[in-house]
Design an enzyme around this catalytic site. Structure first.
Site, PDB file in Angstrom:
ATOM      1  N   ALA A 182       0.837  -1.203   0.000  1.00  0.00           N
ATOM      2  CA  ALA A 182       0.000   0.000   0.000  1.00  0.00           C
ATOM      3  C   ALA A 182       0.874   1.255   0.000  1.00  0.00           C
ATOM      4  O   ALA A 182       0.766   2.113   0.870  1.00  0.00           O
ATOM      5  CB  ALA A 182      -0.993  -0.014   1.158  1.00  0.00           C
ATOM      6  N   HIS A 183       1.756   1.310  -1.000  1.00  0.00           N
ATOM      7  CA  HIS A 183       2.620   2.464  -1.193  1.00  0.00           C
ATOM      8  C   HIS A 183       3.201   2.435  -2.606  1.00  0.00           C
ATOM      9  O   HIS A 183       3.000   1.468  -3.336  1.00  0.00           O
ATOM     10  CB  HIS A 183       3.762   2.490  -0.160  1.00  0.00           C
ATOM     11  CG  HIS A 183       4.613   1.264  -0.172  1.00  0.00           C
ATOM     12  ND1 HIS A 183       4.449   0.249   0.734  1.00  0.00           N
ATOM     13  CD2 HIS A 183       5.626   0.883  -0.976  1.00  0.00           C
ATOM     14  CE1 HIS A 183       5.335  -0.712   0.490  1.00  0.00           C
ATOM     15  NE2 HIS A 183       6.046  -0.350  -0.551  1.00  0.00           N
ATOM     16  N   ALA A 184       3.876   3.498  -2.949  1.00  0.00           N
ATOM     17  CA  ALA A 184       4.605   3.592  -4.212  1.00  0.00           C
ATOM     18  C   ALA A 184       6.024   4.047  -3.893  1.00  0.00           C
ATOM     19  O   ALA A 184       6.281   4.572  -2.811  1.00  0.00           O
ATOM     20  CB  ALA A 184       3.935   4.580  -5.163  1.00  0.00           C
TER      21      ALA A 184
END
Length: 139
Positions: free
Chosen positions: A51-53
């Site tokens: 749940a990130h980039a």
């Protein structure tokens, strides 16, 4: 980067009656030199990882054991990859939002990364990510 720049890689398979072997080599099977590897395991049922980039980091993700889904989003569209074979790897370029979910019992995810750990490389807020991707906000 766009979702169509993510892709599955079939890694070499050496079949043997005693058990099979697969491997990967940086800049041969994957499009970057490996700076770091890490693995995710013992994920409780229903939990979501990632749940990130990343602003700069590229990754290869492999299901060494079990299975899980990787949901990729480029700020406009979404694509789901189901990984369940240890000879299949998913290439995820920089600036793609990723989350991992639906882990089977005893699943192990191996990640090979193009950079060393850098907390400043993470984008952890999806709305901020979409602003950067869709509004041209400089990072």
């Amino acid at each position: 980067m766009k979702l169509n720049q993510s892709y599955l890689i079939e890694l070499p398979k050496i079949f043997d009656d005693r058990g099979n072997l697969s491997f990967l080599e940086g800049s041969n099977h994957i499009p970057f030199e490996i700076a770091r590897t890490y693995w995710i395991y013992d994920v409780p049922g229903g939990e979501i990882r990632g749940a990130h980039a990343f602003k700069q980091q590229e990754e290869i993700i492999i299901a060494l054991s079990g299975s899980f889904d990787i949901v990729l989003n480029d700020g406009k569209s979404e694509q789901v990859y189901s990984l369940n074979r240890s000879y299949k790897a998913l290439y995820v370029p920089k600036m793609i939002w990723r989350s991992m979910q639906n882990f089977s019992t005893n699943a192990v995810a191996l990640v090979a990364a193009s950079t060393s750990f850098n907390v400043d490389d993470y984008i952890r807020d999806f709305d901020e990510f979409c602003k950067i991707k869709n509004d041209g906000v400089r990072i």
